[in-house]
Design a protein around this motif. Structure first.
Motif, PDB file in Angstrom:
ATOM      1  N   ALA A   1       0.854  -1.192   0.000  1.00 32.14           N
ATOM      2  CA  ALA A   1       0.000   0.000   0.000  1.00 32.14           C
ATOM      3  C   ALA A   1       0.885   1.235   0.000  1.00 32.14           C
ATOM      4  CB  ALA A   1      -0.905   0.017   1.232  1.00 32.14           C
ATOM      5  N   CYS A   2       0.470   2.215  -0.793  1.00 29.31           N
ATOM      6  CA  CYS A   2       1.255   3.451  -0.861  1.00 29.31           C
ATOM      7  C   CYS A   2       0.307   4.641  -0.760  1.00 29.31           C
ATOM      8  CB  CYS A   2       2.022   3.462  -2.183  1.00 29.31           C
ATOM      9  SG  CYS A   2       3.123   4.859  -2.304  1.00 29.31           S
ATOM     10  N   GLY A   3       0.458   5.400   0.326  1.00 27.60           N
ATOM     11  CA  GLY A   3      -0.351   6.601   0.517  1.00 27.60           C
ATOM     12  C   GLY A   3       0.483   7.809   0.118  1.00 27.60           C
ATOM     13  N   ILE A   4      -0.074   8.667  -0.729  1.00 26.30           N
ATOM     14  CA  ILE A   4       0.660   9.859  -1.162  1.00 26.30           C
ATOM     15  C   ILE A   4      -0.155  11.099  -0.813  1.00 26.30           C
ATOM     16  CG2 ILE A   4       1.770  11.029  -3.102  1.00 26.30           C
ATOM     17  CD1 ILE A   4       2.060   8.476  -4.529  1.00 26.30           C
ATOM     18  N   ASP A   5       0.431  11.960  -0.004  1.00 29.84           N
ATOM     19  CA  ASP A   5      -0.234  13.194   0.398  1.00 29.84           C
ATOM     20  C   ASP A   5       0.419  14.343  -0.371  1.00 29.84           C
ATOM     21  OD1 ASP A   5      -1.288  15.402   1.619  1.00 29.84           O
ATOM     22  OD2 ASP A   5      -0.531  14.957   3.635  1.00 29.84           O
ATOM     23  N   ILE A   6      -0.294  14.849  -1.374  1.00 31.44           N
ATOM     24  CA  ILE A   6       0.280  15.891  -2.236  1.00 31.44           C
ATOM     25  C   ILE A   6      -0.170  17.258  -1.709  1.00 31.44           C
ATOM     26  CG2 ILE A   6       0.608  16.628  -4.637  1.00 31.44           C
ATOM     27  CD1 ILE A   6      -0.616  13.884  -5.486  1.00 31.44           C
ATOM     28  N   GLY A   7       0.682  17.868  -0.899  1.00 31.30           N
ATOM     29  CA  GLY A   7       0.313  19.124  -0.240  1.00 31.30           C
ATOM     30  C   GLY A   7       0.723  20.345  -1.032  1.00 31.30           C
ATOM     31  N   GLY A   8       0.432  21.520  -0.462  1.00 34.95           N
ATOM     32  CA  GLY A   8       0.743  22.780  -1.121  1.00 34.95           C
ATOM     33  C   GLY A   8       2.248  22.999  -1.264  1.00 34.95           C
ATOM     34  N   THR A   9       3.034  22.457  -0.337  1.00 34.59           N
ATOM     35  CA  THR A   9       4.495  22.631  -0.388  1.00 34.59           C
ATOM     36  C   THR A   9       5.213  21.298  -0.566  1.00 34.59           C
ATOM     37  OG1 THR A   9       4.240  24.433   1.228  1.00 34.59           O
ATOM     38  CG2 THR A   9       6.470  23.675   0.785  1.00 34.59           C
ATOM     39  N   LEU A  10       4.811  20.307   0.231  1.00 35.62           N
ATOM     40  CA  LEU A  10       5.534  19.033   0.221  1.00 35.62           C
ATOM     41  C   LEU A  10       4.627  17.877  -0.156  1.00 35.62           C
ATOM     42  CD1 LEU A  10       7.656  19.248   3.539  1.00 35.62           C
ATOM     43  CD2 LEU A  10       8.477  19.505   1.191  1.00 35.62           C
ATOM     44  N   CYS A  11       5.236  16.899  -0.839  1.00 38.26           N
ATOM     45  CA  CYS A  11       4.528  15.664  -1.147  1.00 38.26           C
ATOM     46  C   CYS A  11       5.107  14.592  -0.213  1.00 38.26           C
ATOM     47  CB  CYS A  11       4.773  15.316  -2.612  1.00 38.26           C
ATOM     48  SG  CYS A  11       3.976  13.802  -3.076  1.00 38.26           S
ATOM     49  N   LYS A  12       4.237  13.933   0.535  1.00 39.51           N
ATOM     50  CA  LYS A  12       4.685  12.932   1.502  1.00 39.51           C
ATOM     51  C   LYS A  12       4.209  11.553   1.071  1.00 39.51           C
ATOM     52  CE  LYS A  12       2.880  16.048   3.309  1.00 39.51           C
ATOM     53  NZ  LYS A  12       2.545  17.424   2.892  1.00 39.51           N
ATOM     54  N   ILE A  13       5.114  10.561   1.205  1.00 38.02           N
ATOM     55  CA  ILE A  13       4.766   9.203   0.784  1.00 38.02           C
ATOM     56  C   ILE A  13       4.923   8.257   1.961  1.00 38.02           C
ATOM     57  CG2 ILE A  13       5.367   7.301  -0.776  1.00 38.02           C
ATOM     58  CD1 ILE A  13       6.518   9.399  -2.674  1.00 38.02           C
ATOM     59  N   CYS A  14       3.914   7.442   2.157  1.00 38.60           N
ATOM     60  CA  CYS A  14       3.978   6.414   3.190  1.00 38.60           C
ATOM     61  C   CYS A  14       3.792   5.073   2.474  1.00 38.60           C
ATOM     62  CB  CYS A  14       2.870   6.679   4.207  1.00 38.60           C
ATOM     63  SG  CYS A  14       2.719   5.409   5.430  1.00 38.60           S
ATOM     64  N   TYR A  15       4.815   4.232   2.527  1.00 36.21           N
ATOM     65  CA  TYR A  15       4.793   2.979   1.771  1.00 36.21           C
ATOM     66  C   TYR A  15       4.764   1.798   2.734  1.00 36.21           C
ATOM     67  CZ  TYR A  15       6.640  -0.850  -1.094  1.00 36.21           C
ATOM     68  OH  TYR A  15       6.824  -2.048  -1.709  1.00 36.21           O
TER      69      TYR A  15
ATOM     70  N   PHE B   1       9.238  14.915  -0.819  1.00 36.40           N
ATOM     71  CA  PHE B   1       9.936  15.821  -1.736  1.00 36.40           C
ATOM     72  C   PHE B   1       9.035  17.028  -1.955  1.00 36.40           C
ATOM     73  CE2 PHE B   1       7.547  12.761  -4.256  1.00 36.40           C
ATOM     74  CZ  PHE B   1       6.845  13.576  -5.134  1.00 36.40           C
ATOM     75  N   GLU B   2       9.613  18.079  -2.547  1.00 37.08           N
ATOM     76  CA  GLU B   2       8.786  19.277  -2.745  1.00 37.08           C
ATOM     77  C   GLU B   2       7.774  19.027  -3.865  1.00 37.08           C
ATOM     78  OE1 GLU B   2      10.970  22.985  -3.039  1.00 37.08           O
ATOM     79  OE2 GLU B   2      12.140  22.461  -1.258  1.00 37.08           O
ATOM     80  N   THR B   3       6.553  19.474  -3.649  1.00 41.53           N
ATOM     81  CA  THR B   3       5.463  19.218  -4.591  1.00 41.53           C
ATOM     82  C   THR B   3       5.793  19.761  -5.991  1.00 41.53           C
ATOM     83  OG1 THR B   3       3.923  19.278  -2.746  1.00 41.53           O
ATOM     84  CG2 THR B   3       2.960  19.527  -4.923  1.00 41.53           C
TER      85      THR B   3
ATOM     86  N   GLY C   1       2.192  18.544  11.297  1.00 40.48           N
ATOM     87  CA  GLY C   1       2.544  19.293  10.085  1.00 40.48           C
ATOM     88  C   GLY C   1       4.044  19.554  10.007  1.00 40.48           C
ATOM     89  N   ASN C   2       4.524  19.717   8.796  1.00 40.72           N
ATOM     90  CA  ASN C   2       5.974  19.800   8.601  1.00 40.72           C
ATOM     91  C   ASN C   2       6.596  21.138   8.973  1.00 40.72           C
ATOM     92  OD1 ASN C   2       6.985  17.246   7.795  1.00 40.72           O
ATOM     93  ND2 ASN C   2       5.781  17.439   5.925  1.00 40.72           N
ATOM     94  N   PHE C   3       5.781  22.145   9.287  1.00 34.02           N
ATOM     95  CA  PHE C   3       6.356  23.404   9.778  1.00 34.02           C
ATOM     96  C   PHE C   3       7.164  23.131  11.049  1.00 34.02           C
ATOM     97  CE2 PHE C   3       5.770  27.124  12.668  1.00 34.02           C
ATOM     98  CZ  PHE C   3       6.531  28.038  11.971  1.00 34.02           C
ATOM     99  N   LEU C   4       6.736  22.112  11.787  1.00 33.76           N
ATOM    100  CA  LEU C   4       7.429  21.811  13.050  1.00 33.76           C
ATOM    101  C   LEU C   4       8.579  20.829  12.870  1.00 33.76           C
ATOM    102  CD1 LEU C   4       4.339  21.727  15.408  1.00 33.76           C
ATOM    103  CD2 LEU C   4       6.052  23.519  15.189  1.00 33.76           C
ATOM    104  N   ARG C   5       8.823  20.376  11.625  1.00 33.09           N
ATOM    105  CA  ARG C   5       9.915  19.426  11.398  1.00 33.09           C
ATOM    106  C   ARG C   5      11.251  20.097  11.747  1.00 33.09           C
ATOM    107  NH1 ARG C   5      13.614  18.271   7.994  1.00 33.09           N
ATOM    108  NH2 ARG C   5      13.129  19.963   6.595  1.00 33.09           N
ATOM    109  N   SER C   6      11.945  19.503  12.680  1.00 25.29           N
ATOM    110  CA  SER C   6      13.252  20.021  13.160  1.00 25.29           C
ATOM    111  C   SER C   6      13.148  21.448  13.703  1.00 25.29           C
ATOM    112  CB  SER C   6      14.316  20.048  12.061  1.00 25.29           C
ATOM    113  OG  SER C   6      14.292  18.908  11.278  1.00 25.29           O
ATOM    114  N   ASN C   7      11.966  21.897  14.009  1.00 22.09           N
ATOM    115  CA  ASN C   7      11.766  23.298  14.377  1.00 22.09           C
ATOM    116  C   ASN C   7      11.581  23.425  15.881  1.00 22.09           C
ATOM    117  OD1 ASN C   7      10.952  25.929  14.659  1.00 22.09           O
ATOM    118  ND2 ASN C   7       9.291  25.821  13.147  1.00 22.09           N
ATOM    119  N   CYS C   8      12.694  23.327  16.586  1.00 21.30           N
ATOM    120  CA  CYS C   8      12.561  23.314  18.038  1.00 21.30           C
ATOM    121  C   CYS C   8      12.241  24.698  18.588  1.00 21.30           C
ATOM    122  CB  CYS C   8      13.767  22.636  18.664  1.00 21.30           C
ATOM    123  SG  CYS C   8      14.999  23.682  19.257  1.00 21.30           S
TER     124      CYS C   8
END
Ligand SMILES: Nc1ncnc2c1ncn2[C@@H]1O[C@H](COP(=O)(O)OP(=O)(O)OP(=O)(O)O)[C@@H](O)[C@H]1O
Ligand SMILES: CC(C)(CO)[C@@H](O)C(=O)NCCC(=O)O
Length: 425
Positions: free
Chosen positions: A63-77, A133-135, A370-377
């Protein structure tokens, strides 16, 4: 959020509630407001999942879920554990998919495989992998899949979500002559989060706002597995390109109660413009070196000291980035101060909205995704401090290990959901 200011009084909360219901949970009025006002406003929609992710039946499949967002495309395989009697076409698919996943070229300059987030699910019977990756690189990604002939006879393992699932429907059809199934992004988000909350490994954590790790990351303390399953109902604040705020109940039933157009893309977009930074990580690193007081207009800048009558001390921010109206300050503004001022401004705004909605909807746990918080301490620590201080410890900020991947997880679950067993509660 400045901690000396007073929380919003009840009257303001009421006004906010009224304004919010007028705009169906949107913070900014739609562009064609006049036209819309003449139409009837839709009632707040409560979304009820088809079956709770905690007790749904699943089937054995890739199964492969692809979330194609406004900035980033995320894949869960999802890759089922190998079995001796796996059919030959499964073996071939596994080989091809692995080749694609392991090939550095697949990710291009903006792509990453987040190996540190991979995990095995005994319940689903396989391993879950994460890529992004970036959308704007979507066309390159589709071309890679096409050149590997990965989708031939296997399109049923793919499910797309996010706004891009609609936007790319036609390009995907033109390239592969297939209509990929797609599903709602916020439902996927909630499904994905509720799935990992019930998975037996730590997912939810709080951050200390007093200290940082020596490597500059936030000090995390994970909730116990029992606590993690007991945070319902919770407020979900998803900070992607824009911000969506949902109230989520135990059974996954949810309602979008608000949002903001000032989100991750506002930060990254303006930071790029103001500082010339080339990546989100560079923008964060710059912000880490800066001082917001270099660009923010403080109460002291206006009053020459404290504004005692209303309890506003000199060091409180009167206007984020407000010093930039002065030509001299604008000329001398350091890129790092600009990045920090911007980061704090966006974070404070989300924090204030989050708290207001948590109080309005009477929930204690505020979960930020959300990815705004990725590595965003910087933002995590700020949100954590602001919520605790302002609510006097009633509301608390919680964060998720898998950051911005939940929409993709939900889309993956959509494939694994076995409807032949009928609905379950
Ligand atoms: N590598 C990166 N490249 C670009 N932005 C990043 C990156 N890492 C984190 N971000 C931040 O994450 C935000 C995107 O988050 P996310 O992937 O959750 O949202 P999205 O799905 O693209 O947006 P939306 O849901 O609003 O359509 C960016 O706007 C930026 O602030
Ligand atoms: C439009 C979405 C839902 C796309 O993910 C998101 O970017 C968002 O919630 N934006 C904020 C819209 C608003 O409420 O003002």
């Amino acid at each position: 959020m400045d901690h000396h200011q007073q929380p919003q009084p009840q009257q303001q909360q009421q006004q906010q509630r009224e304004a919010q219901s007028e705009h169906s949970g949107n913070s900014a009025p739609p562009q064609q407001q006049e036209q819309q006002e003449q139409q009837e406003q839709p009632a707040q929609r409560v979304h009820t999942p088809r079956a709770s992710v905690t007790d749904m039946h699943t089937k054995r499949s890739f199964a492969c879920g692809i979330d194609i967002g406004g900035t980033l495309c995320k894949i869960c395989y999802f890759e089922p554990f190998e079995q001796e009697d796996d059919p030959e076409d499964w073996r071939e698919f596994r080989r091809k998919a692995q080749a694609l996943i392991q090939d550095e070229l697949t990710y291009g300059e903006t792509g990453r495989r987040d190996t540190h987030l991979e995990f095995e699910s005994i319940r689903l019977g396989g391993r879950i992998l994460f890529m992004r990756f970036e959308t704007r690189k979507m066309d390159d990604f589709l071309e890679a899949i096409r050149s590997m002939h990965l989708l031939e006879d296997h399109e049923h393992i793919l499910c797309c979500t996010g706004g891009g699932a609609r936007k790319y429907k036609k390009p995907i059809y033109d390239l592969f002559h297939i209509e990929l199934p797609h599903t709602d992004e916020l439902e996927c988000l909630v499904d994905g989060i509720n799935f990992v909350l019930h998975h037996p490994s730590p997912q939810l954590f709080q951050v200390s706002h007093e200290q940082m790790c020596p490597d500059g990351t936030a000090v995390r303390s994970y909730l116990s597995l029992d606590e993690q399953k007991s945070i319902f109902p919770y407020l979900l604040v998803n900070i992607g390109s824009g911000v969506s705020i949902l109230k989520v109940n135990e059974d996954g039933q949810n309602e979008r109660v608000g949002g903001s157009s000032l989100g991750g893309a506002t930060f990254f977009g303006l930071a790029s413009l103001l500082t010339g930074c080339k990546s989100f990580d560079e923008a964060l690193a710059l912000a880490g070196e800066g001082e917001a007081s270099g660009v923010d207009l403080l109460v002291g800048d206006i009053y020459g000291g404290d504004y005692e009558e209303y309890g506003l001390s000199a060091d409180i921010v009167a206007a984020s980035l407000g010093k930039l109206v002065r030509p001299k300050d604008r000329e001398h503004a350091r890129p790092c101060d600009l990045a920090r001022g911007l980061l704090d401004a966006i974070t404070n705004n989300v924090g204030q909205l989050a708290l207001l909605h948590a109080q309005t909807h009477d929930v204690c746990h505020v979960v930020f995704a959300g990815n705004f918080l990725r590595s965003n301490c910087i933002s995590m620590m700020r949100l954590s401090y602001a919520l605790e201080f302002w609510s006097k410890g009633v509301q608390r900020a919680l964060f998720l290990k898998h950051e911005g991947y939940f929409g993709a997880v939900g889309a993956m679950l959509h494939i694994l959901r076995d409807d032949t067993h009928g609905e379950c509660s």
